[in-house]
Design a protein around this motif. Structure first.
Motif, PDB file in Angstrom:
ATOM      1  N   ALA A 214      15.296  -6.185  -2.321  1.00  0.00           N
ATOM      2  CA  ALA A 214      16.051  -5.193  -3.152  1.00  0.00           C
ATOM      3  C   ALA A 214      14.769  -4.858  -4.282  1.00  0.00           C
ATOM      4  O   ALA A 214      14.592  -3.705  -4.877  1.00  0.00           O
ATOM      5  N   GLU A 215      13.841  -5.658  -4.350  1.00  0.00           N
ATOM      6  CA  GLU A 215      12.727  -5.630  -5.444  1.00  0.00           C
ATOM      7  C   GLU A 215      11.573  -5.624  -4.749  1.00  0.00           C
ATOM      8  O   GLU A 215      10.491  -5.341  -5.564  1.00  0.00           O
ATOM      9  N   TRP A 216      11.414  -5.635  -3.523  1.00  0.00           N
ATOM     10  CA  TRP A 216      10.055  -5.699  -2.857  1.00  0.00           C
ATOM     11  C   TRP A 216       9.352  -4.356  -3.124  1.00  0.00           C
ATOM     12  O   TRP A 216       9.608  -3.371  -3.112  1.00  0.00           O
ATOM     13  N   THR A 217       7.880  -4.730  -3.375  1.00  0.00           N
ATOM     14  CA  THR A 217       6.799  -3.532  -3.434  1.00  0.00           C
ATOM     15  C   THR A 217       5.878  -3.889  -2.432  1.00  0.00           C
ATOM     16  O   THR A 217       5.538  -5.093  -2.044  1.00  0.00           O
ATOM     17  N   ALA A 218       5.220  -2.770  -2.082  1.00  0.00           N
ATOM     18  CA  ALA A 218       4.059  -3.186  -1.083  1.00  0.00           C
ATOM     19  C   ALA A 218       2.858  -3.739  -1.511  1.00  0.00           C
ATOM     20  O   ALA A 218       2.548  -3.360  -2.527  1.00  0.00           O
ATOM     21  N   PRO A 219       2.327  -4.828  -0.815  1.00  0.00           N
ATOM     22  CA  PRO A 219       1.310  -5.422  -1.330  1.00  0.00           C
ATOM     23  C   PRO A 219       0.057  -5.031  -0.894  1.00  0.00           C
ATOM     24  O   PRO A 219      -1.070  -5.402  -0.989  1.00  0.00           O
ATOM     25  N   MET A 220      -0.127  -3.778  -0.139  1.00  0.00           N
ATOM     26  CA  MET A 220      -1.015  -3.239   0.465  1.00  0.00           C
ATOM     27  C   MET A 220      -1.035  -1.751   0.544  1.00  0.00           C
ATOM     28  O   MET A 220      -0.054  -1.232   0.626  1.00  0.00           O
ATOM     29  N   PRO A 221      -2.104  -1.122   0.773  1.00  0.00           N
ATOM     30  CA  PRO A 221      -1.795   0.644   1.214  1.00  0.00           C
ATOM     31  C   PRO A 221      -0.844   0.672   2.288  1.00  0.00           C
ATOM     32  O   PRO A 221      -0.956   0.144   3.246  1.00  0.00           O
ATOM     33  N   GLY A 222      -0.307   1.925   2.330  1.00  0.00           N
ATOM     34  CA  GLY A 222       0.572   2.272   3.514  1.00  0.00           C
ATOM     35  C   GLY A 222       1.486   3.416   3.258  1.00  0.00           C
ATOM     36  O   GLY A 222       1.363   4.085   2.320  1.00  0.00           O
ATOM     37  N   MET A 223       2.403   3.608   4.231  1.00  0.00           N
ATOM     38  CA  MET A 223       3.457   4.643   4.258  1.00  0.00           C
ATOM     39  C   MET A 223       4.733   4.233   4.738  1.00  0.00           C
ATOM     40  O   MET A 223       4.768   3.358   5.532  1.00  0.00           O
ATOM     41  N   SER A 224       5.760   4.683   4.254  1.00  0.00           N
ATOM     42  CA  SER A 224       7.240   4.620   4.814  1.00  0.00           C
ATOM     43  C   SER A 224       7.426   6.250   5.306  1.00  0.00           C
ATOM     44  O   SER A 224       7.023   7.256   4.775  1.00  0.00           O
ATOM     45  N   MET A 225       8.192   6.190   6.280  1.00  0.00           N
ATOM     46  CA  MET A 225       8.787   7.423   7.088  1.00  0.00           C
ATOM     47  C   MET A 225      10.105   7.223   7.061  1.00  0.00           C
ATOM     48  O   MET A 225      10.746   6.018   7.712  1.00  0.00           O
ATOM     49  N   VAL A 226      11.136   8.187   6.883  1.00  0.00           N
ATOM     50  CA  VAL A 226      12.475   8.121   6.849  1.00  0.00           C
ATOM     51  C   VAL A 226      12.858   9.402   7.195  1.00  0.00           C
ATOM     52  O   VAL A 226      12.155  10.414   7.128  1.00  0.00           O
ATOM     53  N   GLY A 227      13.873   9.613   8.400  1.00  0.00           N
ATOM     54  CA  GLY A 227      14.277  10.913   8.791  1.00  0.00           C
ATOM     55  C   GLY A 227      15.208  11.466   7.695  1.00  0.00           C
ATOM     56  O   GLY A 227      15.978  10.946   6.884  1.00  0.00           O
ATOM     57  N   GLU A 228      15.087  12.846   7.737  1.00  0.00           N
ATOM     58  CA  GLU A 228      15.814  13.746   6.880  1.00  0.00           C
ATOM     59  C   GLU A 228      17.469  13.527   6.745  1.00  0.00           C
ATOM     60  O   GLU A 228      18.081  13.388   5.885  1.00  0.00           O
ATOM     61  N   LEU A 229      17.841  13.150   8.023  1.00  0.00           N
ATOM     62  CA  LEU A 229      19.466  13.042   8.232  1.00  0.00           C
ATOM     63  C   LEU A 229      19.819  11.507   7.986  1.00  0.00           C
ATOM     64  O   LEU A 229      20.974  11.152   8.425  1.00  0.00           O
ATOM     65  N   SER A 230      18.860  10.771   7.569  1.00  0.00           N
ATOM     66  CA  SER A 230      18.950   9.001   7.190  1.00  0.00           C
ATOM     67  C   SER A 230      19.947   9.162   5.783  1.00  0.00           C
ATOM     68  O   SER A 230      20.086  10.100   5.452  1.00  0.00           O
ATOM     69  N   MET A 231      20.455   7.843   5.882  1.00  0.00           N
ATOM     70  CA  MET A 231      21.349   7.531   4.860  1.00  0.00           C
ATOM     71  C   MET A 231      20.668   7.779   3.298  1.00  0.00           C
ATOM     72  O   MET A 231      19.469   7.408   3.133  1.00  0.00           O
ATOM     73  N   PRO A 232      21.436   8.259   2.411  1.00  0.00           N
ATOM     74  CA  PRO A 232      20.893   8.387   0.958  1.00  0.00           C
ATOM     75  C   PRO A 232      20.294   7.131   0.407  1.00  0.00           C
ATOM     76  O   PRO A 232      19.231   7.372  -0.183  1.00  0.00           O
ATOM     77  N   ALA A 233      20.880   6.062   0.900  1.00  0.00           N
ATOM     78  CA  ALA A 233      20.270   4.796   0.267  1.00  0.00           C
ATOM     79  C   ALA A 233      19.021   4.597   0.442  1.00  0.00           C
ATOM     80  O   ALA A 233      18.090   3.969   0.017  1.00  0.00           O
ATOM     81  N   MET A 234      18.583   4.971   1.845  1.00  0.00           N
ATOM     82  CA  MET A 234      17.166   4.708   2.536  1.00  0.00           C
ATOM     83  C   MET A 234      16.320   5.696   1.800  1.00  0.00           C
ATOM     84  O   MET A 234      15.362   5.232   1.558  1.00  0.00           O
ATOM     85  N   HIS A 235      16.572   6.763   1.781  1.00  0.00           N
ATOM     86  CA  HIS A 235      15.970   7.752   0.919  1.00  0.00           C
ATOM     87  C   HIS A 235      15.542   7.112  -0.304  1.00  0.00           C
ATOM     88  O   HIS A 235      14.079   7.337  -0.952  1.00  0.00           O
ATOM     89  N   GLU A 236      16.656   6.890  -1.107  1.00  0.00           N
ATOM     90  CA  GLU A 236      16.354   6.419  -2.213  1.00  0.00           C
ATOM     91  C   GLU A 236      15.360   5.068  -2.491  1.00  0.00           C
ATOM     92  O   GLU A 236      14.575   4.836  -3.461  1.00  0.00           O
ATOM     93  N   ARG A 237      15.630   4.475  -1.638  1.00  0.00           N
ATOM     94  CA  ARG A 237      14.839   3.180  -1.766  1.00  0.00           C
ATOM     95  C   ARG A 237      13.270   3.344  -1.282  1.00  0.00           C
ATOM     96  O   ARG A 237      12.385   2.795  -1.954  1.00  0.00           O
ATOM     97  N   GLN A 238      13.080   4.218  -0.325  1.00  0.00           N
ATOM     98  CA  GLN A 238      11.697   4.619  -0.185  1.00  0.00           C
ATOM     99  C   GLN A 238      10.804   5.338  -1.163  1.00  0.00           C
ATOM    100  O   GLN A 238       9.720   4.903  -1.562  1.00  0.00           O
ATOM    101  N   ALA A 239      11.775   6.190  -2.052  1.00  0.00           N
ATOM    102  CA  ALA A 239      11.336   6.905  -3.110  1.00  0.00           C
ATOM    103  C   ALA A 239      10.839   5.908  -4.259  1.00  0.00           C
ATOM    104  O   ALA A 239       9.887   6.064  -4.862  1.00  0.00           O
ATOM    105  N   ARG A 240      11.629   5.056  -4.468  1.00  0.00           N
ATOM    106  CA  ARG A 240      11.389   3.876  -5.317  1.00  0.00           C
ATOM    107  C   ARG A 240      10.289   3.081  -5.047  1.00  0.00           C
ATOM    108  O   ARG A 240       9.447   2.487  -5.875  1.00  0.00           O
ATOM    109  N   LEU A 241      10.381   2.700  -3.623  1.00  0.00           N
ATOM    110  CA  LEU A 241       8.780   2.147  -3.178  1.00  0.00           C
ATOM    111  C   LEU A 241       7.654   2.722  -3.611  1.00  0.00           C
ATOM    112  O   LEU A 241       6.868   1.915  -3.825  1.00  0.00           O
ATOM    113  N   GLU A 242       7.710   3.931  -3.254  1.00  0.00           N
ATOM    114  CA  GLU A 242       6.549   4.774  -3.447  1.00  0.00           C
ATOM    115  C   GLU A 242       6.089   4.665  -5.141  1.00  0.00           C
ATOM    116  O   GLU A 242       4.803   4.559  -5.414  1.00  0.00           O
ATOM    117  N   LEU A 243       7.372   4.589  -5.791  1.00  0.00           N
ATOM    118  CA  LEU A 243       6.974   4.927  -7.180  1.00  0.00           C
ATOM    119  C   LEU A 243       6.450   3.505  -7.713  1.00  0.00           C
ATOM    120  O   LEU A 243       5.638   3.637  -8.781  1.00  0.00           O
TER     121      LEU A 243
END
Length: 287
Positions: A214-243
């Motif tokens: 729940a609190e994980w942050t990326a320890p290295m450079p990279g990228m997440s990809m998520v489908g437009e039609l995926s669950m809102p929680a998935m979108h929210e988590r990836q947005a927080r991960l980027e931030l």
């Protein structure tokens, strides 16, 4: 492009993988692609790999129980066991430095690998299971869903219903398409036992590491990809991960759901290519 099958035995069991080689690319850069639960590496990644650029070699293994790989004696494998399988394969091939991409269940294994090894340089997470909820409650609920699905699949592997329930769990907002569901079910049915083992491994990992994920942050450079039609929680988590992570980006693929590697391979490959070039440019500027 040249494609070569690989079959070797390591301490954990029999290993099958494919290596794509690009003789025209002399960068020497390597990429490891890890598939999701139930569908083997070649079927998962072939169409994406056809459009990838910038890598000299791409390695696509089958997780044990899915495809042509198998554990010698591991009836209830954990995520750590699958990570050990991959590590043994990399050691056998003497792959010491590479980029890594993990799809769905493969994303959970990817997290273990990058946490335990310094051999990875750039990371891609596609619809990662470990980041499917935006808080601890969401991850626990997801784990409980997978526990029920694993049990159902074990009891009724010949029925379409548990497979449809699995598709509903990972892609509840996908566009209704009976033909596409039939194709997905036919792919998953080929490795039911391995799929059940993978789901149970994810269950265990989510419940054991709930707060950490729940609190994980990326320890290295990279990228997440998520489908437009995926669950809102998935979108929210990836947005927080980027931030909350340095040198990490999140990209939404329009019109896609959880099955984005199968339905939108060109877009997935394009984003991977662009992220690689950005990483190379950043490294050159830093140098």
């Amino acid at each position: 492009m040249e494609k070569h099958p690989l079959n070797i035995r390591t301490a954990c069991g029999q290993q099958h993988a494919l290596i794509w080689q690009f003789p025209q690319n002399t960068s020497g850069r390597r990429l490891l692609l890890l598939h999701g639960a139930g569908i083997a590496g070649e079927l998962t990644w072939t169409y994406v790999a056809n459009y990838l650029e910038g890598w000299s070699e791409i390695l696509v293994p089958d997780f044990a129980g899915m495809g042509k790989s198998s554990f010698t004696d591991c009836p209830q494998p954990t995520v750590a066991d699958y990570a050990r399988q991959v590590t043994e394969l990399l050691d056998a091939l003497d792959w010491q430095h590479m980029d890594i991409a993990g799809y769905s269940f493969g994303g959970t294994v990817t997290e273990t690998l990058i946490r335990e090894s310094g051999r990875f340089e750039l990371c891609y997470l596609l619809e990662p299971a470990l980041l499917s909820g935006n808080d601890e409650a969401g991850l626990i609920a997801k784990a409980q869903t997978y526990i029920k699905l694993a049990d159902w699949l074990s009891r009724e592997p010949e029925s379409n219903e548990p497979f449809l329930a699995f598709l509903d769990a990972v892609s509840p907002y996908r566009r209704s398409n009976a033909a596409a569901d039939r194709v997905a079910i036919s792919r998953l049915r080929g490795n039911v036992a391995g799929m059940v083992q993978a789901l149970n491994a994810v269950n265990n990992s989510l419940l054991t590491n709930t707060r950490y994920f729940a609190e994980w942050t990326a320890p290295m450079p990279g990228m997440s990809m998520v489908g437009e039609l995926s669950m809102p929680a998935m979108h929210e988590r990836q947005a927080r991960l980027e931030l909350e992570s340095e040198q990490w980006f999140t990209q939404m693929i329009k019109g896609a759901d959880h099955s984005l590697v199968f339905t939108h391979p060109k877009q997935v490959a394009r984003l991977m290519n662009e992220r690689l070039q950005l990483a190379i440019g950043s490294a050159n500027n830093a140098g």
